[in-house]
Design an enzyme around this catalytic site. Structure first.
Site, PDB file in Angstrom:
ATOM      1  N   ASP A  33     -12.284   6.914  -0.724  1.00  0.00           N
ATOM      2  CA  ASP A  33     -10.944   6.818  -1.315  1.00  0.00           C
ATOM      3  C   ASP A  33     -10.999   5.798  -2.447  1.00  0.00           C
ATOM      4  O   ASP A  33     -11.023   4.597  -2.188  1.00  0.00           O
ATOM      5  CB  ASP A  33      -9.943   6.383  -0.222  1.00  0.00           C
ATOM      6  CG  ASP A  33      -8.507   6.364  -0.728  1.00  0.00           C
ATOM      7  OD1 ASP A  33      -8.260   6.789  -1.866  1.00  0.00           O
ATOM      8  OD2 ASP A  33      -7.627   5.903   0.037  1.00  0.00           O
ATOM      9  N   HIS A  87       3.568  -0.408  -2.721  1.00  0.00           N
ATOM     10  CA  HIS A  87       2.813   0.076  -1.545  1.00  0.00           C
ATOM     11  C   HIS A  87       1.944  -1.022  -0.927  1.00  0.00           C
ATOM     12  O   HIS A  87       1.741  -2.079  -1.507  1.00  0.00           O
ATOM     13  CB  HIS A  87       1.977   1.310  -1.913  1.00  0.00           C
ATOM     14  CG  HIS A  87       0.979   1.068  -3.014  1.00  0.00           C
ATOM     15  ND1 HIS A  87      -0.172   0.339  -2.826  1.00  0.00           N
ATOM     16  CD2 HIS A  87       0.977   1.460  -4.315  1.00  0.00           C
ATOM     17  CE1 HIS A  87      -0.853   0.314  -3.967  1.00  0.00           C
ATOM     18  NE2 HIS A  87      -0.168   0.969  -4.883  1.00  0.00           N
ATOM     19  N   HIS A 132      -5.564   0.570   3.795  1.00  0.00           N
ATOM     20  CA  HIS A 132      -5.461   1.280   5.082  1.00  0.00           C
ATOM     21  C   HIS A 132      -6.858   1.496   5.628  1.00  0.00           C
ATOM     22  O   HIS A 132      -7.850   1.483   4.889  1.00  0.00           O
ATOM     23  CB  HIS A 132      -4.738   2.621   4.872  1.00  0.00           C
ATOM     24  CG  HIS A 132      -5.300   3.428   3.726  1.00  0.00           C
ATOM     25  ND1 HIS A 132      -6.404   4.221   3.855  1.00  0.00           N
ATOM     26  CD2 HIS A 132      -4.927   3.497   2.413  1.00  0.00           C
ATOM     27  CE1 HIS A 132      -6.678   4.780   2.677  1.00  0.00           C
ATOM     28  NE2 HIS A 132      -5.808   4.347   1.780  1.00  0.00           N
ATOM     29  N   GLU A 145      -6.369  -1.749  -2.442  1.00  0.00           N
ATOM     30  CA  GLU A 145      -5.874  -0.978  -3.574  1.00  0.00           C
ATOM     31  C   GLU A 145      -4.574  -1.528  -4.175  1.00  0.00           C
ATOM     32  O   GLU A 145      -3.534  -0.855  -4.156  1.00  0.00           O
ATOM     33  CB  GLU A 145      -5.660   0.476  -3.156  1.00  0.00           C
ATOM     34  CG  GLU A 145      -4.904   0.680  -1.844  1.00  0.00           C
ATOM     35  CD  GLU A 145      -4.776   2.159  -1.473  1.00  0.00           C
ATOM     36  OE1 GLU A 145      -4.250   2.921  -2.310  1.00  0.00           O
ATOM     37  OE2 GLU A 145      -5.174   2.528  -0.368  1.00  0.00           O
ATOM     38  N   TYR A 155       3.053  -1.107 -11.281  1.00  0.00           N
ATOM     39  CA  TYR A 155       3.595   0.120 -11.878  1.00  0.00           C
ATOM     40  C   TYR A 155       4.878  -0.218 -12.638  1.00  0.00           C
ATOM     41  O   TYR A 155       5.842  -0.703 -12.042  1.00  0.00           O
ATOM     42  CB  TYR A 155       3.889   1.154 -10.783  1.00  0.00           C
ATOM     43  CG  TYR A 155       2.715   1.350  -9.840  1.00  0.00           C
ATOM     44  CD1 TYR A 155       1.748   2.316 -10.102  1.00  0.00           C
ATOM     45  CD2 TYR A 155       2.567   0.543  -8.699  1.00  0.00           C
ATOM     46  CE1 TYR A 155       0.655   2.483  -9.249  1.00  0.00           C
ATOM     47  CE2 TYR A 155       1.482   0.702  -7.849  1.00  0.00           C
ATOM     48  CZ  TYR A 155       0.534   1.674  -8.125  1.00  0.00           C
ATOM     49  OH  TYR A 155      -0.542   1.824  -7.286  1.00  0.00           O
ATOM     50  N   ARG A 179      -3.740   1.034 -10.760  1.00  0.00           N
ATOM     51  CA  ARG A 179      -4.203   0.753  -9.391  1.00  0.00           C
ATOM     52  C   ARG A 179      -5.724   0.702  -9.434  1.00  0.00           C
ATOM     53  O   ARG A 179      -6.349   1.466 -10.189  1.00  0.00           O
ATOM     54  CB  ARG A 179      -3.731   1.849  -8.418  1.00  0.00           C
ATOM     55  CG  ARG A 179      -4.261   1.673  -7.005  1.00  0.00           C
ATOM     56  CD  ARG A 179      -3.498   2.483  -5.950  1.00  0.00           C
ATOM     57  NE  ARG A 179      -3.682   3.921  -6.038  1.00  0.00           N
ATOM     58  CZ  ARG A 179      -2.787   4.765  -6.529  1.00  0.00           C
ATOM     59  NH1 ARG A 179      -1.636   4.318  -6.987  1.00  0.00           N
ATOM     60  NH2 ARG A 179      -3.028   6.070  -6.579  1.00  0.00           N
TER      61      ARG A 179
HETATM   62  N1  GLY Z   1      -5.625   8.322  -1.945  1.00  0.00           N
HETATM   63  C1  GLY Z   1      -4.667   7.934  -1.013  1.00  0.00           C
HETATM   64  C2  GLY Z   1      -4.549   6.485  -0.909  1.00  0.00           C
HETATM   65  O1  GLY Z   1      -5.049   5.779  -1.748  1.00  0.00           O
HETATM   66  O2  GLY Z   1      -4.047   5.966   0.022  1.00  0.00           O
HETATM   67 MN    MN Z   2      -6.081   4.564  -0.301  1.00  0.00          MN
HETATM   68 MN    MN Z   3      -6.599   6.433  -2.992  1.00  0.00          MN
END
Ligand code: GLY
Ligand code: MN
Ligand code: MN
Length: 439
Positions: free
Chosen positions: A269, A348, A352, A383, A387, A405
């Protein structure tokens, strides 16, 4: 070929059974999913089921039976069928499943209602995915009810527990083989992100960059993308789940790419944000370096013993301070954090769990609701993002329409962390160099 063998699955099943005093565990495979009319999505096995046995076919069930004296592992599969083999490919069938998988018994799934009656007899506890509404789990509960109503049956199912929580607790700590599979996914994803940087030009469409990346994923053998790719030019980056990827990329804009592949069902990811024309403007670079600084500081703080909630709090403080430094927020950091003012521009979470699922559904808190501490073998994405919408008149014009990001996949080690995706360029200078490289 998966690195996992029968020994790995046996060990996982043993660990799961150690959580249970007595009872029957039933896990179902994923059902096939219709895309439209009579066409289906490519099949993807249920992660919990796969984690416990490695079986890749649909219409299968894994049953673990534990009494004080013994435990028994049973697999139910579709039998080999000529017609199915002709149209959809060969299934393993009962005999070959017996040879291939280390099971005590393998049965035809069409006899499940009869066999499960014997497996459930005399048991008082049933462990299932409480939210699985498949016909098999419904059948198992119906059978448990029948047994309860059968004269002479003294012991019957009195409690049904959620087994996914137990499996997902095991899934939190990755084995060396699992980490290697994640690294395999990341290695291909790294090539794809670098390819996108090299290929990017103004006038291209977002989907063209996506296509170049998909080509890299597939030509290197990745079986799937880990999630729907986000290729977001300019202000599209400010839509967090932008997956249209249909717009043209404009000169002077940034492009945010959150895309990654899956390898042997293990996810990666990764997000990178870079200039469409290969050169950051001063304003873009200023925001970019703030986000990067936050990301590096958060990663640097990761080690065993640190609580995930603390890391979240720390990242919010850093992001809030970054927004103050940029002049996007004004006031005292503490007051702004209390008012959640930073959430407008950094909405966000910091990251995770990642593993068999891109958002690995492993617990974040213990049974008392306390945030878990990092432990060696956990993998978490980091991450941070800032924004700023194009229509946000409260922010200096030069920053409007910028969405950034930066996302990496971090393994907690005995002494700290390992950034598994450190090979993907991310300083502004390195990105500009990569964008200049020829394909
Ligand atoms: N690509 C989904 C996330 O970054 O959580
Ligand atoms: Mn992610
Ligand atoms: Mn992601």
């Amino acid at each position: 070929m998966s690195l996992m063998n029968e020994k790995h699955y046996e060990l996982r099943r043993q660990k799961l059974l150690n959580f249970i005093e007595e009872g029957v565990v039933i896990l179902a495979s994923s059902p096939p999913k219709t895309r439209s009319n009579d066409t289906e999505y490519p099949y993807r096995q249920n992660s919990d089921f796969y984690y416990m046995c490695g079986f890749q076919e649909d219409n299968a069930l894994l049953v673990l039976v534990k009494t004080k004296e013994l435990s028994k592992i049973v697999l139910f599969v579709e039998p080999y069928n000529e017609e199915h083999a002709l149209w959809n490919g060969s299934r393993l069938g009962i005999e070959r499943a017996k040879e291939r998988f280390c099971m005590d018994e393998v049965y035809d799934i069409h006899g499940f209602s009869i066999v499960i009656k014997e497996l459930l007899r005399d048991h008082v506890a049933l462990y299932i995915d409480l939210f699985d509404e498949s016909e098999w789990i419904t059948q198992a509960k119906k059978t448990a009810k029948e047994l309860r109503e059968t004269r002479g049956v003294k012991r019957h199912i009195k409690a049904i527990y959620d087994v996914t929580h137990l499996i997902r607790t095991l899934r939190l700590i990755k084995s060396d083989e699992e980490i290697t599979e994640i690294k395999n996914a990341i290695n291909i994803t790294a090539l794809a992100h670098h390819e996108a940087m090299k290929r990017c030009r103004s006038g291209l469409y977002e989907y063209e960059l996506q296509a170049y990346m998909s080509y890299v994923f597939q030509s290197h053998g990745a079986q799937a993308e880990a999630y729907g790719a986000i290729v977001a030019g300019g202000n599209n980056a400010n839509t967090l789940h932008y997956i249209d990827n249909r717009d043209v990329l404009h000169e002077g804009d940034l492009v945010l790419i959150d895309a990654a592949c899956e390898w042997e069902l293990y996810a990666s990811d990764i997000t990178r944000t870079f200039p469409v024309n290969g050169k950051f403007t001063v304003a873009q670079k200023t925001v970019y370096e703030k986000v990067l600084d936050v990301q590096l500081k958060v990663i640097e703080a990761m080690k065993p013993g640190v609580k995930r909630d603390w890391l979240q709090q720390y990242s919010e403080e850093l992001l809030c301070q970054a927004l103050i430094d940029l002049g996007i927020l004004s006031g005292k950091c503490k007051t702004l954090l209390e008012a959640k003012a930073h959430k407008k521009y950094a909405p966000h979470g910091i990251g995770h769990w990642m593993g068999l699922d891109v958002h690995d559904p492993c617990p974040y808190v213990d049974d008392e609701g306390e945030s878990l501490c990092f432990t060696a073998g956990m993998v978490m994405t980091i991450e941070p993002g800032i924004y700023i919408r194009a229509d946000d008149a409260t922010v200096d014009e030069k920053y409007r329409g910028i969405g950034i990001r930066i996302e990496d996949d971090i393994l907690i080690t005995e002494n700290g962390y390992e950034n598994l995706s450190a090979m993907i360029v991310k300083t502004a200078d390195d990105i500009e160099k990569m964008c200049k490289e020829l394909v």
